[in-house]
Scaffold this active site. Structure first.
Site, PDB file in Angstrom:
ATOM      1  N   CYS A  83      35.346  21.964  35.062  1.00 56.01           N
ATOM      2  CA  CYS A  83      36.001  20.900  35.219  1.00 56.01           C
ATOM      3  C   CYS A  83      37.264  21.236  34.485  1.00 56.01           C
ATOM      4  O   CYS A  83      37.600  22.605  34.000  1.00 56.01           O
ATOM      5  CB  CYS A  83      35.819  20.221  33.847  1.00 56.01           C
ATOM      6  SG  CYS A  83      36.349  18.599  32.999  1.00 56.01           S
ATOM      7  N   THR A 124      36.201  47.965  51.702  1.00 61.21           N
ATOM      8  CA  THR A 124      37.026  47.387  50.455  1.00 61.21           C
ATOM      9  C   THR A 124      37.869  47.466  51.523  1.00 61.21           C
ATOM     10  O   THR A 124      38.680  48.473  52.274  1.00 61.21           O
ATOM     11  CB  THR A 124      37.307  46.500  49.424  1.00 61.21           C
ATOM     12  OG1 THR A 124      37.874  45.873  49.019  1.00 61.21           O
ATOM     13  CG2 THR A 124      37.561  48.418  48.981  1.00 61.21           C
ATOM     14  N   CYS A 158      37.909  19.916  31.060  1.00 61.56           N
ATOM     15  CA  CYS A 158      37.554  20.017  29.926  1.00 61.56           C
ATOM     16  C   CYS A 158      36.397  21.487  30.243  1.00 61.56           C
ATOM     17  O   CYS A 158      36.422  21.826  29.322  1.00 61.56           O
ATOM     18  CB  CYS A 158      36.323  19.383  29.236  1.00 61.56           C
ATOM     19  SG  CYS A 158      35.543  18.737  30.481  1.00 61.56           S
ATOM     20  N   HIS A 188      36.338  38.358  40.789  1.00 66.40           N
ATOM     21  CA  HIS A 188      36.739  36.937  41.131  1.00 66.40           C
ATOM     22  C   HIS A 188      36.085  35.971  41.324  1.00 66.40           C
ATOM     23  O   HIS A 188      36.165  34.973  41.777  1.00 66.40           O
ATOM     24  CB  HIS A 188      37.078  37.055  43.573  1.00 66.40           C
ATOM     25  CG  HIS A 188      37.719  37.707  43.277  1.00 66.40           C
ATOM     26  ND1 HIS A 188      38.041  39.109  44.072  1.00 66.40           N
ATOM     27  CD2 HIS A 188      39.516  39.390  42.797  1.00 66.40           C
ATOM     28  CE1 HIS A 188      39.297  39.768  43.904  1.00 66.40           C
ATOM     29  NE2 HIS A 188      39.611  39.803  42.915  1.00 66.40           N
TER      30      HIS A 188
HETATM   31  C1  BV8 Z   1      47.229  37.525  40.734  1.00 71.34           C
HETATM   32  C2  BV8 Z   1      39.019  34.174  46.244  1.00 71.34           C
HETATM   33  C3  BV8 Z   1      48.435  37.460  38.587  1.00 71.34           C
HETATM   34  C4  BV8 Z   1      37.463  33.902  45.772  1.00 71.34           C
HETATM   35  C5  BV8 Z   1      40.526  35.832  46.560  1.00 71.34           C
HETATM   36  C6  BV8 Z   1      51.794  42.301  46.033  1.00 71.34           C
HETATM   37  C7  BV8 Z   1      51.521  42.639  45.557  1.00 71.34           C
HETATM   38  C8  BV8 Z   1      50.567  43.573  44.456  1.00 71.34           C
HETATM   39  C9  BV8 Z   1      49.770  41.814  44.462  1.00 71.34           C
HETATM   40  C10 BV8 Z   1      50.533  41.291  45.188  1.00 71.34           C
HETATM   41  C11 BV8 Z   1      51.012  40.563  46.006  1.00 71.34           C
HETATM   42  N1  BV8 Z   1      51.191  39.256  46.300  1.00 71.34           N
HETATM   43  C12 BV8 Z   1      50.223  38.585  45.707  1.00 71.34           C
HETATM   44  C13 BV8 Z   1      49.650  39.218  45.195  1.00 71.34           C
HETATM   45  C14 BV8 Z   1      49.076  39.004  44.290  1.00 71.34           C
HETATM   46  C15 BV8 Z   1      47.721  38.662  45.071  1.00 71.34           C
HETATM   47  C16 BV8 Z   1      47.762  40.175  46.035  1.00 71.34           C
HETATM   48  O1  BV8 Z   1      46.966  40.773  46.171  1.00 71.34           O
HETATM   49  N2  BV8 Z   1      47.214  39.269  47.094  1.00 71.34           N
HETATM   50  C17 BV8 Z   1      47.225  40.627  48.472  1.00 71.34           C
HETATM   51  C18 BV8 Z   1      46.510  39.919  49.396  1.00 71.34           C
HETATM   52  C19 BV8 Z   1      48.661  41.156  48.845  1.00 71.34           C
HETATM   53  N3  BV8 Z   1      46.732  38.753  43.663  1.00 71.34           N
HETATM   54  C20 BV8 Z   1      46.587  37.648  43.574  1.00 71.34           C
HETATM   55  O2  BV8 Z   1      46.743  36.059  43.760  1.00 71.34           O
HETATM   56  C21 BV8 Z   1      45.460  37.419  42.368  1.00 71.34           C
HETATM   57  N4  BV8 Z   1      45.685  37.115  41.506  1.00 71.34           N
HETATM   58  O3  BV8 Z   1      47.489  38.402  41.492  1.00 71.34           O
HETATM   59  O4  BV8 Z   1      46.720  36.930  39.161  1.00 71.34           O
HETATM   60  C22 BV8 Z   1      49.071  36.515  38.536  1.00 71.34           C
HETATM   61  C23 BV8 Z   1      48.723  35.103  37.708  1.00 71.34           C
HETATM   62  C24 BV8 Z   1      50.202  34.437  38.005  1.00 71.34           C
HETATM   63  C25 BV8 Z   1      51.795  34.915  38.110  1.00 71.34           C
HETATM   64  C26 BV8 Z   1      51.090  36.024  39.145  1.00 71.34           C
HETATM   65  C27 BV8 Z   1      50.591  36.730  39.549  1.00 71.34           C
HETATM   66  C28 BV8 Z   1      44.249  37.185  42.496  1.00 71.34           C
HETATM   67  C29 BV8 Z   1      43.932  38.279  43.661  1.00 71.34           C
HETATM   68  C30 BV8 Z   1      42.336  36.868  44.313  1.00 71.34           C
HETATM   69  C31 BV8 Z   1      42.464  36.173  45.002  1.00 71.34           C
HETATM   70  N5  BV8 Z   1      40.315  35.753  45.104  1.00 71.34           N
HETATM   71  N6  BV8 Z   1      39.351  35.613  46.996  1.00 71.34           N
HETATM   72  C32 BV8 Z   1      36.581  33.613  47.303  1.00 71.34           C
HETATM   73  O5  BV8 Z   1      37.535  32.753  48.026  1.00 71.34           O
HETATM   74  O6  BV8 Z   1      36.298  34.548  48.126  1.00 71.34           O
HETATM   75  S1  BV8 Z   1      40.710  37.585  47.620  1.00 71.34           S
HETATM   76  C33 BV8 Z   1      39.612  37.514  48.958  1.00 71.34           C
HETATM   77  O7  BV8 Z   1      39.924  39.105  49.213  1.00 71.34           O
HETATM   78  C34 BV8 Z   1      37.771  37.869  48.038  1.00 71.34           C
HETATM   79  O8  BV8 Z   1      38.158  37.927  46.572  1.00 71.34           O
HETATM   80  C35 BV8 Z   1      38.088  39.689  48.296  1.00 71.34           C
HETATM   81  O9  BV8 Z   1      36.858  40.282  47.921  1.00 71.34           O
HETATM   82  C36 BV8 Z   1      38.382  40.025  48.172  1.00 71.34           C
HETATM   83  C37 BV8 Z   1      39.013  41.258  49.284  1.00 71.34           C
HETATM   84  O10 BV8 Z   1      38.872  41.192  50.183  1.00 71.34           O
HETATM   85  P1  BV8 Z   1      38.193  42.510  50.285  1.00 71.34           P
HETATM   86  O11 BV8 Z   1      37.008  42.377  49.474  1.00 71.34           O
HETATM   87  O12 BV8 Z   1      38.643  43.756  50.656  1.00 71.34           O
HETATM   88  O13 BV8 Z   1      37.430  42.188  51.930  1.00 71.34           O
HETATM   89  P2  BV8 Z   1      38.582  42.482  53.451  1.00 71.34           P
HETATM   90  O14 BV8 Z   1      37.704  41.298  54.360  1.00 71.34           O
HETATM   91  O15 BV8 Z   1      40.116  42.709  53.155  1.00 71.34           O
HETATM   92  O16 BV8 Z   1      37.808  44.026  54.045  1.00 71.34           O
HETATM   93  C38 BV8 Z   1      37.135  44.622  54.198  1.00 71.34           C
HETATM   94  C39 BV8 Z   1      36.234  45.171  54.314  1.00 71.34           C
HETATM   95  O17 BV8 Z   1      35.199  46.033  54.299  1.00 71.34           O
HETATM   96  C40 BV8 Z   1      37.005  46.001  55.471  1.00 71.34           C
HETATM   97  O18 BV8 Z   1      37.808  46.687  55.143  1.00 71.34           O
HETATM   98  C41 BV8 Z   1      36.351  46.894  56.185  1.00 71.34           C
HETATM   99  O19 BV8 Z   1      36.733  47.435  56.845  1.00 71.34           O
HETATM  100  C42 BV8 Z   1      35.044  46.865  55.896  1.00 71.34           C
HETATM  101  N7  BV8 Z   1      33.669  46.747  56.331  1.00 71.34           N
HETATM  102  C43 BV8 Z   1      33.010  45.984  57.287  1.00 71.34           C
HETATM  103  N8  BV8 Z   1      31.920  45.525  57.967  1.00 71.34           N
HETATM  104  C44 BV8 Z   1      31.406  46.670  56.912  1.00 71.34           C
HETATM  105  C45 BV8 Z   1      32.655  47.993  55.945  1.00 71.34           C
HETATM  106  N9  BV8 Z   1      32.513  48.182  55.637  1.00 71.34           N
HETATM  107  C46 BV8 Z   1      31.509  48.814  54.940  1.00 71.34           C
HETATM  108  N10 BV8 Z   1      30.187  48.430  56.017  1.00 71.34           N
HETATM  109  C47 BV8 Z   1      30.527  47.900  56.724  1.00 71.34           C
HETATM  110  N11 BV8 Z   1      29.124  46.942  57.496  1.00 71.34           N
HETATM  111 ZN    ZN Z   2      35.609  17.767  32.019  1.00 70.37          ZN
END
Ligand code: BV8
Ligand code: ZN
Length: 248
Positions: free
Chosen positions: A126, A186, A129, A118
């Site tokens: 940019c 995750t 460009c 990600h």
């Molecule tokens: C795409 C930006 C193709 C950067 C992020 C339905 C089905 C399938 C897919 C989709 C759908 N509807 C929509 C989609 C697509 C969508 C998606 O998956 N949505 C989900 C929410 C349903 N995906 C996309 O859009 C992706 N692109 O599909 O492109 C496309 C292209 C054009 C047209 C159509 C399709 C792009 C996905 C990337 C989005 N960007 N972030 C930023 O600002 O960070 S996502 C965001 O979530 C972060 O990047 C993060 O990394 C990611 C995943 O989250 P996690 O890392 O798992 O974090 P979370 O908080 O959820 O969980 C933390 C975990 O840690 C928990 O389980 C917790 O219990 C645990 N924990 C906490 N503390 C601890 C611990 N574990 C151990 N030790 C600890 N101490």
């Molecule tokens: Zn530029």
């Protein structure tokens, strides 16, 4: 915590490991997760921030959000979970990190072979460009722009955007060819990143989940350890050293 005989056997015999990580591995570094109880998304809506249209509509607000997160990241450091993953490199031939995180903490911990699905909060480009800009951003001068007139944005993957092909393909190949696939901190709900869990599963990897709670993918894993990654990973590392005769 007790490791199963099968995991102990795998640690002894394996050569290639993948650590697939999410925001949870950085939680102990003080970086908020997205979906946990105090997750970022609880306060803000992804559609308002992590997508291109939101950026076009209000670039200043999106930039303020990333600069705020960058400040937290710069004040934080890799925790024992990141450091343990880096230390696995000393006792296994082939260790790959496939991360959804943009915080650069695996690199700062010393991991070498990293695929960032990600993007990375330290890089910007940019939108016109595509030139890269990695200098400090000074938002008091307004939204940063390129000499070509285009707006500069963070080099992170927003919802609805494609993942960088080389990073995803690299992560996929590693997931399909590893002996043990660790799923660390995750929720496993974001695709296509989470599909790598199934790629590893289909290829016969031994799936080990490390999370503080059960997740949607717990049922897919051979083993789940519930607790903090910063505490669990060092225990698994120590057992691996014993099994591989590397205790110093
Ligand atoms: C795409 C930006 C193709 C950067 C992020 C339905 C089905 C399938 C897919 C989709 C759908 N509807 C929509 C989609 C697509 C969508 C998606 O998956 N949505 C989900 C929410 C349903 N995906 C996309 O859009 C992706 N692109 O599909 O492109 C496309 C292209 C054009 C047209 C159509 C399709 C792009 C996905 C990337 C989005 N960007 N972030 C930023 O600002 O960070 S996502 C965001 O979530 C972060 O990047 C993060 O990394 C990611 C995943 O989250 P996690 O890392 O798992 O974090 P979370 O908080 O959820 O969980 C933390 C975990 O840690 C928990 O389980 C917790 O219990 C645990 N924990 C906490 N503390 C601890 C611990 N574990 C151990 N030790 C600890 N101490
Ligand atoms: Zn530029």
């Amino acid at each position: 915590m007790n490791l199963s005989e099968s995991l102990i056997g795998k640690l002894k015999k394996s050569e290639s490991l993948v650590f697939f990580t999410g925001a949870g591995i950085s939680a102990e570094s003080g970086i908020p997760t997205f979906r946990g109880k105090d997750g970022i998304w609880n306060k803000l809506k992804p559609e308002e921030l992590a997508n291109f249209n939101a950026f076009l509509k209000n670039p200043q607000m999106v930039w303020e959000w990333y600069e705020h997160r960058k400040k937290i990241i710069h004040e934080s450091k890799p925790n024992n979970g990141h450091l343990a993953i880096a230390a696995f490199q000393e006792i296994f031939r082939d260790v790959t990190v496939v991360t959804q995180n943009i915080d650069n903490l695996h690199r700062r911990a010393g991991s070498k072979n990293i695929f960032e699905l990600h993007g990375n909060i330290e890089r910007n480009f940019c939108i016109k460009c595509k030139k890269y800009f990695n200098e400090e951003i000074n938002l008091s001068l307004g939204v940063p722009t390129c000499e070509c007139g285009g707006m500069i944005r963070p080099d992170v993957v927003w919802f609805g955007e494609y993942l960088p092909q080389d990073q995803f393909r690299g992560g996929e190949i590693a997931s399909e060819n590893c002996d043990i696939f660790f799923v660390v901190g995750t929720s496993g709900v974001v695709y296509p990143a989470a599909s790598l869990i199934f790629s590893a599963q289909r290829s016969g990897a031994y799936l080990v989940e490390i999370n503080i709670e059960e997740t949607e993918i717990s049922g897919q894993c051979h083993e789940s350890f519930f607790g903090e990654a910063g505490k669990i990973l060092p225990v698994i590392l120590e057992e691996a050293k014993i099994q591989r005769g590397k205790t110093v």
